[in-house]
Write a protein that holds these residues in place. Structure first.
Motif, PDB file in Angstrom:
ATOM      1  N   ASP A 279     -28.462 -14.624  -9.940  1.00 46.87           N
ATOM      2  CA  ASP A 279     -27.664 -15.849 -10.028  1.00 46.87           C
ATOM      3  C   ASP A 279     -27.700 -16.513 -11.396  1.00 46.87           C
ATOM      4  O   ASP A 279     -26.894 -17.400 -11.666  1.00 46.87           O
ATOM      5  N   ILE A 355     -24.534  -9.369  -0.961  1.00 43.27           N
ATOM      6  CA  ILE A 355     -23.267 -10.048  -1.199  1.00 43.27           C
ATOM      7  C   ILE A 355     -22.172  -9.025  -1.500  1.00 43.27           C
ATOM      8  O   ILE A 355     -22.433  -7.952  -2.043  1.00 43.27           O
ATOM      9  N   LYS A 358     -18.614 -12.172  -5.962  1.00 44.43           N
ATOM     10  CA  LYS A 358     -18.830 -13.532  -6.430  1.00 44.43           C
ATOM     11  C   LYS A 358     -17.538 -14.040  -7.056  1.00 44.43           C
ATOM     12  O   LYS A 358     -16.730 -13.256  -7.587  1.00 44.43           O
ATOM     13  N   THR A 374     -20.790 -17.156  -3.889  1.00 42.09           N
ATOM     14  CA  THR A 374     -20.950 -15.761  -3.520  1.00 42.09           C
ATOM     15  C   THR A 374     -20.619 -15.593  -2.038  1.00 42.09           C
ATOM     16  O   THR A 374     -20.707 -16.538  -1.251  1.00 42.09           O
TER      17      THR A 374
END
Length: 459
Positions: A279, A355, A358, A374
């Motif tokens: 992140d 995930i 994003k 995300t």
């Protein structure tokens, strides 16, 4: 009555046309980059309706007003879905400040100067890495694509220089707030990052020749609570964005350093937090371990770009509000950004990533990240990130970065949409003698070697 030559619908149509074309320079009336290069600001690139919140809302919301549940519908399209929901249902509020038009106040001074000097000199090589077009060597500093036209150009610039300083140290405090408003975890520590190439302030520049094959060193460590004191992680990034960083960690329980799997980037750094290494700065992984870059949205946006440094607190700590106990969200200021570009990408190098994609919002004027969401593997919204930047200048109070006021992030809100928990981060003045700042030549030895990890752990 004043007749508007360019009304709200004109701007909307313009953004939709550029989106349909799949690329295009920032700006409505002219190129925002050309306007800035010529005048130092971008007002000539946008109609009046995109330069102030009063113009955008036709006076229904004004500078100094507060966005809350009673009026958030007026600016719904200026927010990510998660901030909108938090304002509507969970008591989050945003204070509107005047829009910043001087782009020199929206990034470190030297980074902007070098961007102007090196404009047009970058390209992608055959491997997909950004290089200096003249000699194929690593990038020489500043934003390589200040007039970005594609999603990969925007994310490439962000990956090359996260905080836009050659080196940064952030003393940080982290609070994880559960859906019931209880603060379950409190952490303190530091984050250090140092670029070895594309340097604009520190000597040697543009490269630290000894480490020219690398992009950056980065360390995060924790001083509290006691059971995690000494825990630390260090990433060593290769310049080749196809390669994973080497990841080392100091394990306090065993008093030793171990090397972690290179692709272990989607797990919380510590219990209770919603933060992954992936992140960081919306570009925490090597650029080419992601793919399918697309521009999927354009338009005005509300973002925290000024007035967020709490100079009245000795340690720069910020106040909170909202949620069941008034501690879920930071007190935040936002301003109208005339144009934000929404980029989507998928984690092509991570078959087990939790995930699926994003989405990252960039301020189109200078490509600073202003938000990220995300999505999980079912393609449902998962986690959101929104933060606040500022010049560290408030009236007569200043925190300097060399000859100019320090520019950096002030606080970040990380929300797990599916559990309702919120992780709040803030940059403070100091944690146990570790002081925030930029471009300190001692930073490498102090924080960014395995010896430094051992020393931090022992302390």
């Amino acid at each position: 009555m004043k007749l508007l030559k360019y009304d709200h619908q004109y701007s909307r149509r313009h953004f939709l046309q550029k989106l349909a074309a799949g690329s295009g320079s920032a700006g409505v009336l002219m190129s925002a980059w050309k306007a800035f290069a010529a005048t130092g600001e971008v007002s000539k690139a946008y109609p009046d309706e995109l330069l102030s919140i009063e113009g955008y809302t036709k006076g229904k919301i004004k500078t100094g007003d507060e966005i809350n549940a009673s009026n958030v519908e007026l600016v719904k399209e200026l927010l990510e879905p998660i901030r909108y929901e938090q304002i509507l249902k969970h008591g989050r509020k945003l204070k509107i400040v005047k829009s910043t038009t001087d782009v020199m106040k929206l990034s470190p001074w030297e980074y902007i100067e070098t961007t102007l000097k090196n404009a047009g000199k970058a390209k992608f090589n055959e491997q997909g890495n950004v290089v200096n077009a003249a000699d194929g060597q690593p990038w020489i500093g500043g934003n390589p694509f200040p007039d970005a036209k594609t999603g990969i150009e925007l994310l490439a610039a962000q990956t090359l220089s996260w905080g836009r300083h050659d080196a940064s140290f952030y003393a940080i405090k982290i609070n994880d707030v559960a859906i019931d408003g209880e603060t379950r975890f409190r952490y303190a520590g530091g984050w250090a990052e140092l670029n070895t190439v594309a340097r604009v302030s520190m000597d040697p520049k543009p490269y630290w020749t000894e480490h020219k094959d690398k992009l950056r060193f980065q360390t995060v460590f924790f001083t509290g609570p006691q059971q995690f004191r000494g825990t630390s992680f260090m990433n060593v990034w290769d310049y080749d964005q196809r390669k994973f960083p080497a990841l080392y960690g100091y394990v306090a329980d065993f008093r030793r350093i171990r090397q972690f799997p290179a692709d272990q980037r989607f797990e919380p750094l510590l219990p209770g937090t919603t933060l992954y290494l992936s992140d960081a700065w919306a570009a925490g992984d090597p650029l080419l371990t992601w793919g399918n870059f697309q521009i999927v949205g354009r338009g005005p946006f509300l973002a925290g770009l000024s007035g967020s440094w709490n100079a009245d607190n000795e340690n720069w700590e910020h106040k909170t509000h909202g949620g069941p106990k008034g501690t879920t969200f930071w007190d935040s200021t936002v301003e109208l950004v005339p144009e934000a570009i929404l980029v989507e990408a998928t984690p092509t190098g991570y078959p087990r990533a939790p995930i699926s994609k994003k989405q990252v919002w960039f301020d189109a004027r200078n490509q600073v990240v202003v938000g990220m969401v995300t999505y999980d593997r079912r393609n449902q919204p998962y986690r959101s990130f929104d933060g606040a930047y500022s010049l560290y200048e408030s009236g007569s109070k200043k925190f300097m970065d060399g000859a100019h006021p320090y520019w950096s992030w002030c606080h970040v809100t990380c929300s797990d949409i599916q559990t309702g928990s919120v992780t709040r981060l803030e940059q403070v003045r100091a944690i146990e003698g570790h002081t925030s700042g930029a471009n300190d030549p001692k930073m490498y030895d102090k924080y960014l070697t395995q010896t430094a990890l051992m020393r931090l752990g022992a302390n």
